[in-house]
Design a protein around this motif. Structure first.
Motif, mmCIF file in Angstrom:
data_model
loop_
_atom_site.group_PDB
_atom_site.id
_atom_site.type_symbol
_atom_site.label_atom_id
_atom_site.label_comp_id
_atom_site.label_asym_id
_atom_site.label_seq_id
_atom_site.Cartn_x
_atom_site.Cartn_y
_atom_site.Cartn_z
ATOM 1 N N ALA A 64 0.690 -1.606 -0.082
ATOM 2 C CA ALA A 64 0.367 -0.314 0.003
ATOM 3 C C ALA A 64 0.482 1.571 -0.133
ATOM 4 N N ASP A 65 1.869 1.408 -0.130
ATOM 5 C CA ASP A 65 2.808 2.791 -0.121
ATOM 6 C C ASP A 65 3.856 2.933 -1.418
ATOM 7 N N SER A 66 3.578 3.332 -1.939
ATOM 8 C CA SER A 66 4.307 3.941 -3.686
ATOM 9 C C SER A 66 5.900 3.227 -3.395
ATOM 10 N N ILE A 67 6.146 2.698 -4.422
ATOM 11 C CA ILE A 67 7.238 2.514 -4.687
ATOM 12 C C ILE A 67 7.940 2.993 -6.516
ATOM 13 N N THR A 68 7.070 3.912 -6.810
ATOM 14 C CA THR A 68 7.140 4.292 -8.026
ATOM 15 C C THR A 68 8.886 4.397 -8.208
ATOM 16 N N ASN A 69 9.773 4.536 -8.818
ATOM 17 C CA ASN A 69 10.897 4.975 -9.564
ATOM 18 C C ASN A 69 12.001 5.182 -8.022
ATOM 19 N N SER A 70 12.061 4.304 -7.206
ATOM 20 C CA SER A 70 12.791 3.874 -5.665
ATOM 21 C C SER A 70 13.824 3.137 -6.507
ATOM 22 N N SER A 71 14.777 3.315 -5.554
ATOM 23 C CA SER A 71 16.419 1.860 -5.640
ATOM 24 C C SER A 71 15.923 1.754 -5.836
ATOM 25 N N PRO A 72 16.731 0.702 -6.405
ATOM 26 C CA PRO A 72 16.740 -0.687 -6.666
ATOM 27 C C PRO A 72 17.147 -1.144 -4.871
ATOM 28 N N GLN A 73 18.239 -0.829 -4.611
ATOM 29 C CA GLN A 73 18.248 -1.137 -2.638
ATOM 30 C C GLN A 73 16.906 -0.978 -1.922
ATOM 31 N N LYS A 74 16.499 0.333 -1.994
ATOM 32 C CA LYS A 74 14.889 0.590 -1.344
ATOM 33 C C LYS A 74 13.871 -0.702 -1.406
ATOM 34 N N ILE A 75 14.493 -1.225 -2.838
ATOM 35 C CA ILE A 75 12.626 -1.940 -3.012
ATOM 36 C C ILE A 75 13.409 -3.848 -1.820
ATOM 37 N N VAL A 76 14.754 -3.484 -2.432
ATOM 38 C CA VAL A 76 15.116 -4.913 -2.212
ATOM 39 C C VAL A 76 15.236 -4.889 -0.406
ATOM 40 N N GLU A 77 15.118 -3.495 0.251
ATOM 41 C CA GLU A 77 15.252 -3.919 1.920
ATOM 42 C C GLU A 77 13.472 -3.782 2.282
ATOM 43 N N LEU A 78 12.524 -3.192 1.444
ATOM 44 C CA LEU A 78 10.912 -3.315 1.406
ATOM 45 C C LEU A 78 10.831 -4.841 1.690
ATOM 46 N N GLY A 79 11.462 -5.731 1.108
ATOM 47 C CA GLY A 79 10.985 -7.147 0.906
ATOM 48 C C GLY A 79 10.981 -7.439 -0.056
ATOM 49 N N ILE A 80 11.806 -7.681 -1.423
ATOM 50 C CA ILE A 80 11.618 -7.688 -2.842
ATOM 51 C C ILE A 80 12.304 -8.359 -3.330
ATOM 52 N N SER A 81 13.229 -9.576 -3.688
ATOM 53 C CA SER A 81 14.074 -10.528 -4.212
ATOM 54 C C SER A 81 14.140 -10.404 -5.657
ATOM 55 N N TYR A 82 14.414 -10.308 -6.483
ATOM 56 C CA TYR A 82 14.826 -10.007 -7.959
ATOM 57 C C TYR A 82 15.595 -11.532 -8.298
ATOM 58 N N VAL A 83 15.510 -12.529 -9.394
ATOM 59 C CA VAL A 83 16.166 -13.230 -9.515
ATOM 60 C C VAL A 83 15.729 -13.052 -10.866
ATOM 61 N N PRO A 84 17.223 -12.043 -12.134
ATOM 62 C CA PRO A 84 17.456 -11.929 -14.053
ATOM 63 C C PRO A 84 17.144 -13.126 -14.208
ATOM 64 N N GLN A 85 17.138 -13.144 -15.345
ATOM 65 C CA GLN A 85 17.605 -14.670 -16.100
ATOM 66 C C GLN A 85 18.995 -14.189 -16.613
ATOM 67 N N ALA A 86 19.366 -14.060 -16.391
ATOM 68 C CA ALA A 86 21.020 -13.721 -17.230
ATOM 69 C C ALA A 86 21.860 -13.028 -15.390
ATOM 70 N N GLU A 87 23.032 -13.365 -15.620
ATOM 71 C CA GLU A 87 23.654 -13.126 -15.244
ATOM 72 C C GLU A 87 23.360 -12.713 -13.276
ATOM 73 N N ASN A 88 22.343 -13.659 -13.163
ATOM 74 C CA ASN A 88 21.863 -13.794 -11.626
ATOM 75 C C ASN A 88 23.036 -14.159 -10.336
ATOM 76 N N VAL A 89 24.034 -14.653 -10.591
ATOM 77 C CA VAL A 89 25.071 -14.829 -9.464
ATOM 78 C C VAL A 89 26.471 -14.470 -10.077
ATOM 79 N N PHE A 90 27.497 -14.611 -8.591
ATOM 80 C CA PHE A 90 28.594 -13.840 -9.419
ATOM 81 C C PHE A 90 28.804 -15.260 -9.268
#
Length: 236
Positions: A64-90
């Motif tokens: 219920a809070d806007s995250i539009t155009n928030s930084s990726p770090q803030k979005i991760v801190e809020l509790g969203i994780s993202y697994v891209p198709q490529a380069e998803n591990v080091f």
């Protein structure tokens, strides 16, 4: 109330607009799939949600809070994780080093969470000092899931997790995704194997030419003749 509410998003690259007023909702506990032909804007939408691409119009709300155009770090801190198709591990780091990275940013008890993650993914336990670059495609995808889950996200976003995997490993990946969802993690997924993902999805969205075309329950989309003719013919 939706855990994630994406409202009328317009976005693209430079002057080229890819998404045209796209809207989706993801309710807590659900597994929601986005399908559609190549070039329909599916991965672009995920990048907008996680802050890797700017939305030119529209609004995105998480809890219920806007995250539009928030930084990726803030979005991760809020509790969203993202697994891209490529380069998803080091690839030049070990499994343990890959898993430790989120704890350096989010400051959680790594040792405790590592024990819990290895219970979920025991295949990683004997390979902790193995470089990620030496893993098979399926093992690498397992590591990517583990890396995304170790911070206990409320929402896990996956982009084409079965891409490039053998049929056997793809089936195993879908089983893992379903298991993660049943453990209580809400999942939003873009997937090329539409038949398979719709068979386990609570809800699905069909995107084409950057626009919403159809949305319904996963099973209804799976049996919808229009969806079958246009989008499911080559999905097996």
């Amino acid at each position: 109330m939706a855990l994630l509410d994406v409202q009328n998003i317009n976005a693209g690259y430079g002057e080229t607009e890819i998404l045209h007023s796209v809207s989706i909702q993801v309710n807590e506990g659900n597994l929601v799939a986005i399908i559609g032909p190549n070039g329909s804007g599916k991965s672009t939408l995920l990048k907008v949600i996680v802050g890797l691409l700017e939305a030119k119009k529209g609004n995105i709300e998480f809890m219920a809070d806007s995250i539009t155009n928030s930084s990726p770090q803030k979005i991760v801190e809020l509790g969203i994780s993202y697994v891209p198709q490529a380069e998803n591990v080091f690839t030049n780091m070990t499994i343990k080093e890959n898993l430790e990275i989120p704890s350096l940013v989010l400051k959680f008890n790594f040792k405790k969470r590592l024990e819990e993650i290895l219970e979920l993914f025991p295949i990683l336990d004997t390979k902790m000092n193995t470089k990620a670059g030496t893993l098979s495609g399926g093992q690498r995808q397992t590591l990517a899931f583990a890396k995304a889950l170790i911070s206990k996200p409320s929402l896990m976003i996956l982009d084409e997790p079965s891409a490039g995997l053998s049929p056997i490993m793809a089936d195993s990946t879908f089983e893992t995704i379903e298991s993660i969802n049943k453990s209580g993690v809400t999942i939003l997924i873009v997937e090329q194997n539409a038949k398979k993902i719709l068979s386990i999805a609570d809800r699905g969205y069909v995107l084409a030419t950057g626009e919403n075309k159809i949305d319904d329950t996963g099973l209804n989309l799976l049996t919808n003749p229009d969806v079958g003719m246009l989008y499911l013919g080559g999905s097996n």
